[in-house]
Design a protein around this motif. Sequence first.
Motif, mmCIF file in Angstrom:
data_model
loop_
_atom_site.group_PDB
_atom_site.id
_atom_site.type_symbol
_atom_site.label_atom_id
_atom_site.label_comp_id
_atom_site.label_asym_id
_atom_site.label_seq_id
_atom_site.Cartn_x
_atom_site.Cartn_y
_atom_site.Cartn_z
ATOM 1 N N GLY A 13 0.816 -1.211 0.000
ATOM 2 C CA GLY A 13 0.000 0.000 0.000
ATOM 3 C C GLY A 13 0.849 1.260 0.000
ATOM 4 N N GLU A 14 1.934 1.243 0.760
ATOM 5 C CA GLU A 14 2.847 2.387 0.787
ATOM 6 C C GLU A 14 3.498 2.593 -0.580
ATOM 7 N N SER A 15 3.913 1.515 -1.201
ATOM 8 C CA SER A 15 4.505 1.605 -2.539
ATOM 9 C C SER A 15 3.490 2.083 -3.565
ATOM 10 N N ALA A 16 2.249 1.619 -3.437
ATOM 11 C CA ALA A 16 1.200 2.033 -4.360
ATOM 12 C C ALA A 16 0.940 3.529 -4.244
ATOM 13 N N ALA A 17 0.871 4.040 -3.019
ATOM 14 C CA ALA A 17 0.666 5.480 -2.819
ATOM 15 C C ALA A 17 1.832 6.264 -3.422
ATOM 16 N N TRP A 18 3.044 5.756 -3.254
ATOM 17 C CA TRP A 18 4.241 6.400 -3.809
ATOM 18 C C TRP A 18 4.144 6.493 -5.336
ATOM 19 N N GLU A 19 3.760 5.378 -5.956
ATOM 20 C CA GLU A 19 3.669 5.331 -7.417
ATOM 21 C C GLU A 19 2.524 6.201 -7.937
ATOM 22 N N ILE A 20 1.396 6.210 -7.248
ATOM 23 C CA ILE A 20 0.266 7.044 -7.669
ATOM 24 C C ILE A 20 0.645 8.512 -7.590
ATOM 25 N N LEU A 21 1.287 8.930 -6.511
ATOM 26 C CA LEU A 21 1.720 10.323 -6.401
ATOM 27 C C LEU A 21 2.699 10.688 -7.516
ATOM 28 N N ALA A 22 3.609 9.789 -7.823
ATOM 29 C CA ALA A 22 4.568 10.050 -8.902
ATOM 30 C C ALA A 22 3.843 10.180 -10.237
ATOM 31 N N ASN A 23 2.862 9.305 -10.482
ATOM 32 C CA ASN A 23 2.099 9.376 -11.737
ATOM 33 C C ASN A 23 1.304 10.676 -11.832
ATOM 34 N N LEU A 24 0.673 11.079 -10.750
ATOM 35 C CA LEU A 24 -0.089 12.330 -10.759
ATOM 36 C C LEU A 24 0.832 13.531 -10.956
ATOM 37 N N ARG A 25 1.978 13.511 -10.289
ATOM 38 C CA ARG A 25 2.933 14.614 -10.395
ATOM 39 C C ARG A 25 3.472 14.731 -11.823
ATOM 40 N N ASP A 26 3.692 13.585 -12.476
ATOM 41 C CA ASP A 26 4.247 13.577 -13.823
ATOM 42 C C ASP A 26 3.180 13.686 -14.905
ATOM 43 N N GLY A 27 1.898 13.640 -14.511
ATOM 44 C CA GLY A 27 0.814 13.693 -15.490
ATOM 45 C C GLY A 27 0.656 12.392 -16.256
ATOM 46 N N ALA A 28 1.150 11.315 -15.674
ATOM 47 C CA ALA A 28 1.064 10.003 -16.322
ATOM 48 C C ALA A 28 -0.208 9.279 -15.888
ATOM 49 N N GLU A 29 -0.515 8.203 -16.584
ATOM 50 C CA GLU A 29 -1.679 7.400 -16.224
ATOM 51 C C GLU A 29 -1.447 6.713 -14.883
ATOM 52 N N VAL A 30 -2.521 6.627 -14.085
ATOM 53 C CA VAL A 30 -2.454 5.909 -12.820
ATOM 54 C C VAL A 30 -2.832 4.462 -13.089
ATOM 55 N N ASP A 31 -2.000 3.541 -12.637
ATOM 56 C CA ASP A 31 -2.236 2.115 -12.840
ATOM 57 C C ASP A 31 -3.229 1.604 -11.793
ATOM 58 N N PHE A 32 -4.525 1.747 -12.099
ATOM 59 C CA PHE A 32 -5.539 1.341 -11.134
ATOM 60 C C PHE A 32 -5.525 -0.155 -10.885
ATOM 61 N N ALA A 33 -5.249 -0.941 -11.881
ATOM 62 C CA ALA A 33 -5.247 -2.391 -11.705
ATOM 63 C C ALA A 33 -4.150 -2.813 -10.740
ATOM 64 N N GLY A 34 -3.021 -2.172 -10.802
ATOM 65 C CA GLY A 34 -1.897 -2.584 -9.972
ATOM 66 C C GLY A 34 -1.714 -1.791 -8.703
ATOM 67 N N ASN A 35 -2.078 -0.519 -8.692
ATOM 68 C CA ASN A 35 -1.802 0.331 -7.544
ATOM 69 C C ASN A 35 -3.032 0.655 -6.707
ATOM 70 N N PHE A 36 -4.100 1.087 -7.345
ATOM 71 C CA PHE A 36 -5.286 1.521 -6.613
ATOM 72 C C PHE A 36 -5.824 0.417 -5.708
ATOM 73 N N VAL A 37 -5.842 -0.804 -6.197
ATOM 74 C CA VAL A 37 -6.407 -1.906 -5.415
ATOM 75 C C VAL A 37 -5.549 -2.260 -4.200
ATOM 76 N N ARG A 38 -4.295 -1.861 -4.186
ATOM 77 C CA ARG A 38 -3.415 -2.164 -3.051
ATOM 78 C C ARG A 38 -3.548 -1.159 -1.909
ATOM 79 N N LEU A 39 -4.227 -0.037 -2.149
ATOM 80 C CA LEU A 39 -4.394 0.981 -1.120
ATOM 81 C C LEU A 39 -5.431 0.549 -0.093
ATOM 82 N N ASP A 40 -5.288 1.078 1.124
ATOM 83 C CA ASP A 40 -6.340 0.852 2.111
ATOM 84 C C ASP A 40 -7.480 1.829 1.826
ATOM 85 N N SER A 41 -8.511 1.798 2.635
ATOM 86 C CA SER A 41 -9.696 2.622 2.359
ATOM 87 C C SER A 41 -9.380 4.113 2.386
ATOM 88 N N ARG A 42 -8.480 4.554 3.273
ATOM 89 C CA ARG A 42 -8.103 5.974 3.315
ATOM 90 C C ARG A 42 -7.414 6.390 2.025
#
Length: 77
Positions: free
Chosen positions: A25-54
């Motif tokens: 989950g920590e790695s997923a949040a890291w990657e999502i922030l990097a994708n948002l910062r870079d304007g890249a696509e967020v990998d929902f299949a690989g990252n979003f599902v690993r996050l907790d509810s918050r």
Amino acid sequence: MTATSQEALVTLRRMARGHAGASSGESAAWEILANLRDGAEVDFAGNFVRLDSRGKRAVVQLMLDLTTGGTGLSELN
């Protein structure tokens, strides 16, 4: 940037860890922030599902604010 977007970013930044011992989950949040910062696509299949509810709520809030114009992509840096 909306207040809810700011709160969502704080949540994701608190969760995000980019080191080798980070949880999935920590790695997923890291990657999502990097994708948002870079304007890249967020990998929902690989990252979003690993996050907790918050983390999922924070990402959804950011996406809502981005799509409605409350927050600009350039403000996520």
